[in-house]
Write a protein that holds these residues in place. Structure first.
Motif, mmCIF file in Angstrom:
data_model
loop_
_atom_site.group_PDB
_atom_site.id
_atom_site.type_symbol
_atom_site.label_atom_id
_atom_site.label_comp_id
_atom_site.label_asym_id
_atom_site.label_seq_id
_atom_site.Cartn_x
_atom_site.Cartn_y
_atom_site.Cartn_z
ATOM 1 N N LEU A 196 0.800 -1.215 0.000
ATOM 2 C CA LEU A 196 0.000 0.000 0.000
ATOM 3 C C LEU A 196 0.838 1.273 0.000
ATOM 4 O O LEU A 196 0.420 2.297 -0.548
ATOM 5 N N GLY A 249 -6.459 0.118 1.817
ATOM 6 C CA GLY A 249 -6.088 -0.936 0.866
ATOM 7 C C GLY A 249 -7.220 -1.264 -0.093
ATOM 8 O O GLY A 249 -6.981 -1.541 -1.276
ATOM 9 N N ALA A 253 -4.843 -0.269 -2.860
ATOM 10 C CA ALA A 253 -3.713 -1.182 -2.713
ATOM 11 C C ALA A 253 -2.975 -1.299 -4.042
ATOM 12 O O ALA A 253 -3.583 -1.268 -5.113
#
Length: 274
Positions: A196, A249, A253
């Motif tokens: 991330l 995320g 992500a």
């Protein structure tokens, strides 16, 4: 007596032939109604979703039934579609022509102008009124689509790609993946994460009460999540959720990097606000 007998036999033969013919017609009618396919069922309207509306539609695949003249002969297919040239889509005339016969049996038919979604659907329905037509659909230009190689994408992120109950995000990626977008995630902050970090911008910690901040200080420019566990004074300690990192995320992500999960908008950036 002989003449009378002959006339009776002749009449009986006529009745038998008439009954047989009537039975054959009845069975033929039943067979036709049982296996007939309504014109609407021969139109694959789902293929209208493969092109952006701004581009329009001017190419279609028309499949004629096996055994019909148009099925095996381009010139006969040309004659069949030319009968539709007097028809109009959206109130405007459309001229059709056959470009070529496909190896799989259909014919590629081209209109003389781009049609919008409503016009294309109307034209396809008109083509399907020909009883010799097996089906008609948009001639799709197939393009490669992204299927991320992230470790958990196929196993756990079914909600991204499943048609029933999913979000069809893999289709959206063909249009955009979030480039130029910045998303503020207001949550528990963020932890350092290799799947991330590349998409995280500087954030802020808005918690001023040190009794609940768990980081020993008040508001500052450090959005790091120390965990939302309890210290035990008011009850047993519990595990941290790391919820802010989870949400960040889900948003962005790093994707297609052979690990972790895929982000919804993996080229976007996240500002964590704790």
């Amino acid at each position: 007596m002989s003449d009378l007998s002959n006339r009776r036999n002749s009449q009986q033969r006529v009745r038998r032939h008439t009954l047989a013919a009537a039975t054959a017609v009845a069975f033929s009618a039943l067979a036709g109604s049982a296996f007939a396919v309504e014109p609407a069922e021969r139109v694959n309207l789902s293929t209208l979703g493969v092109a952006p509306a701004a581009e329009g539609y001017d190419r279609f695949i028309v499949k004629y039934r096996e055994g019909t003249e148009a099925a095996g002969n381009v010139h006969m297919a040309e004659r069949a579609v030319s009968r539709l040239n007097a028809l109009a889509a959206g109130g405007k005339p459309v001229q059709l022509g056959v470009l070529r016969k496909l190896a799989v049996g259909g014919h590629v038919v081209k209109a003389d102008r781009k049609l919008d979604r409503v016009e294309a659907a109307a034209l396809m329905r008109q083509i399907a009124t020909d009883p010799d037509v097996e089906y008609v659909e948009v001639d799709q230009l197939m393009k490669p689509v992204l299927t991320p190689n992230d470790t958990y994408y196929s196993q756990y992120q079914w909600d991204f790609y499943e048609a029933a109950g999913g979000m069809n995000i893999d289709d959206a990626w063909n249009t955009t993946s979030g480039s130029g977008v910045v998303v503020a995630v207001i949550d528990t902050g963020i932890t350092t994460h290799s799947d991330l970090g590349a998409n995280i911008l500087p954030g802020y910690d808005f918690i001023s009460d040190t009794e609940v901040s768990n980081d020993g200080n008040g508001r500052d420019s450090n959005p790091a999540d120390p965990g939302d566990w309890t210290s035990g004074q008011c009850g047993p300690a519990s595990g941290s959720s790391w919820h802010g990192t989870h949400v960040a995320g889900t948003v962005a992500a790093v994707t297609n990097n052979s690990k972790g999960v895929a982000g919804t908008a993996f080229n976007a950036k996240v500002v964590p606000a704790r």
